[in-house]
Design an enzyme around this catalytic site. Sequence first.
Site, PDB file in Angstrom:
ATOM      1  CE  LYS A  93      -4.218   0.456   2.502  1.00 18.60           C
ATOM      2  NZ  LYS A  93      -4.809   0.791   3.812  1.00 18.60           N
TER       3      LYS A  93
HETATM    4  C1  E4P Z   1      -8.074   1.613   3.793  1.00 16.29           C
HETATM    5  O1  E4P Z   1      -7.354   0.755   3.312  1.00 16.29           O
HETATM    6  C2  E4P Z   1      -7.847   2.286   5.063  1.00 16.29           C
HETATM    7  O2  E4P Z   1      -7.098   1.434   5.900  1.00 16.29           O
HETATM    8  C3  E4P Z   1      -9.101   2.593   5.838  1.00 16.29           C
HETATM    9  O3  E4P Z   1     -10.246   2.236   5.132  1.00 16.29           O
HETATM   10  C4  E4P Z   1      -9.136   3.950   6.457  1.00 16.29           C
HETATM   11  O4  E4P Z   1     -10.357   4.129   7.125  1.00 16.29           O
HETATM   12  P1  E4P Z   1     -10.625   5.300   8.173  1.00 16.29           P
HETATM   13  O5  E4P Z   1     -10.896   6.556   7.414  1.00 16.29           O
HETATM   14  O6  E4P Z   1     -11.832   4.841   8.928  1.00 16.29           O
HETATM   15  O7  E4P Z   1      -9.387   5.413   9.025  1.00 16.29           O
END
Ligand code: E4P
Length: 232
Positions: A83
């Site tokens: 990522k």
């Molecule tokens: C996506 O891969 C992220 O880890 C995640 O969805 C972030 O979510 P949040 O905005 O609730 O922290």
Amino acid sequence: MRLFIDTGSVAEVRELAAWGVLSGATTNPSLLAREDGDPGEAIRRICEAVDGPVSAEVVSEDRETMVLQGRALCGLHEHVTVKVPFGAEGLAATARLAAEGIDVNVTLVFSAAQALLAARAGARYVSCFLGRLDDVAVDSEAVLIEIVHALRSEEAAEVLAASIRTPGHVVTAARLGCPVATVPASVLRQMLVHPLTASGIARFEADWASRPELARWLDELTPRPRLAVAAR
Ligand code: E4P
């Protein structure tokens, strides 16, 4: 639409994987920072539990370090997807990692323009954050529609609906044709619940209990699990 679980918790992944609904998982630095123990071990165990792609994120602001971290994260398990946060450095790192055959999830995407750049750089997944758009009073559904349309001809890139806060977000992502959504365990558990399901089960059980001979019939019909024979 495939469902990934968005968590750093091995226990949550194991619990939800048993439902048979998960195709993968996503972690992020904030989620892993909430957990005790070695993050590498957690990522490996999550990979084993979901038996599908698991996103593990680089934490750097320069492309060279992102590439080195990405290769290292990939070495943790064959299911790891790297990522990479969106930006000029992230795009450059994505292009390098993708050229090496490494799957990249470009994260923190909030517009169709950003999504197009991520796809062109070679992202396998483009993570569009719904909840964080809603937090700043931007219509996340409208943005997601634009992103899904913008990436229609980008065959290699899949829109990944992320920052999911409610079951409604999951349904919106599916309705708009997102191939993947990553969902926290709390929201997956909320998706189980409907008052008519609960009252329906209660009524079936009460009607069955009113005829004890039927309960005996089902009990006799059902084979007993075989007891393990103690080792001699
Ligand atoms: C996506 O891969 C992220 O880890 C995640 O969805 C972030 O979510 P949040 O905005 O609730 O922290």
